[in-house]
Design a protein around this motif. Structure first.
Motif, short mmCIF file in Angstrom:
data_model
loop_
_atom_site.label_atom_id
_atom_site.label_comp_id
_atom_site.label_asym_id
_atom_site.label_seq_id
_atom_site.Cartn_x
_atom_site.Cartn_y
_atom_site.Cartn_z
N LEU A 1 0.81 -1.22 0.00
CA LEU A 1 0.00 0.00 0.00
C LEU A 1 0.84 1.27 0.00
N HIS B 1 -4.89 2.56 9.02
CA HIS B 1 -5.41 1.95 7.80
C HIS B 1 -4.71 0.63 7.50
N LYS C 1 -6.47 -2.98 7.51
CA LYS C 1 -6.39 -3.73 6.26
C LYS C 1 -5.78 -5.11 6.49
N THR C 2 -4.75 -5.15 7.35
CA THR C 2 -4.09 -6.41 7.65
C THR C 2 -5.02 -7.35 8.40
N SER D 1 -8.26 -7.35 8.34
CA SER D 1 -9.30 -7.79 7.41
C SER D 1 -8.77 -8.88 6.49
N LEU E 1 -5.14 -6.18 -3.15
CA LEU E 1 -4.63 -5.18 -2.22
C LEU E 1 -3.94 -4.05 -2.98
N LYS F 1 -8.70 3.03 -4.01
CA LYS F 1 -9.20 3.23 -2.66
C LYS F 1 -10.71 3.42 -2.68
#
Length: 234
Positions: free
Chosen positions: A168, A176, A180-181, A183, A226, A230
């Motif tokens: 990212l 964030h 994100k990790t 999830s 990933l 966005k």
């Protein structure tokens, strides 16, 4: 005389190791099914096929066995992913030492390898008892959860976080990246935590080689997604 002494002691030591291993392995399943309070020492001993006195002898009591079972569970999981984890950590350390950054492409490749290894473990029958134990600890954390988190979950999530951050192009400790990790890891864990629902949804009787190949490809797609557009972008 020393030789004779060793030859008579070794079998006893071996028997002790076998007894401890039986208790540790079977207690993960028993504690997972019935919880700490519901699992009696007699139940634990009978399931392991050992003498009732083995629990206080080797672990000091049921609580000691519970903590030792958590540590054993952590070591078993690490045994399945340890080589890959070491390889990734060594690569990251080497780059850090050289003052270089990992490329997003390499990060994707390593995260894909890590996620595919994880999904293969999570859909195995062996992991059923692990999941029961860990789910109970997720609901009501005890010292056992701290052992599993410190030795397995925390390091694995942290390592995945560094790879996600690279993909990212964001700081690893940003909110964030951490969300994100989590999830992403959750999207892998679901194949164990919701195993029955997965089988029903996919119309699978079990997860064999073909089904596992499908899941591996799916995991690779999750990694590939990933770093895309966005949320809110067109």
């Amino acid at each position: 005389m020393m030789k004779n002494k060793t030859s008579t002691q070794t079998p006893k030591q071996d028997r002790g190791d076998v007894t401890r291993e039986k208790l540790l392995t079977s207690s993960i399943d028993v504690f997972g099914r019935y919880g700490f309070d519901g699992a009696s020492t007699r139940m634990l001993a009978e399931t392991a096929g050992v003498n009732l006195q083995a629990i206080p002898y080797y672990f000091g009591g049921k609580e000691g066995l519970y903590i030792a079972a958590a540590e054993h569970l952590a070591s078993v999981i690490v045994g399945h992913v340890g080589d890959l984890r070491i390889a990734i950590l060594e690569r990251l350390a080497r780059l850090d030492g050289e003052g270089k950054a990992m490329s997003p492409e390499e990060a994707r490749d390593l995260l894909t390898q890590m996620a595919q290894r994880m999904v293969a473990i999570f859909v195995s029958r062996q992991s059923e008892s692990w999941a029961r134990f860990i789910i109970r600890e997720q609901m009501e954390p005890t010292e056992a959860f701290e052992r599993v988190y410190a030795n397995v979950m925390g390091p694995m999530i942290g390592m995945a976080g560094r790879l996600v951050a690279t993909i990212l192009d964001e700081p690893p400790q940003s909110e964030h990246v951490r969300l994100k990790t989590l999830s992403f890891v959750g999207s892998i864990l679901v194949f164990r935590m919701a195993h029955a629902a997965m089988l029903r949804q996919m119309s699978w009787q079990a997860v064999g080689p073909d089904e596992l190949d499908t899941l591996r490809r799916h995991v690779a797609e999750l990694v590939a997604a990933l770093g895309g557009k966005k949320e809110g972008q067109r």
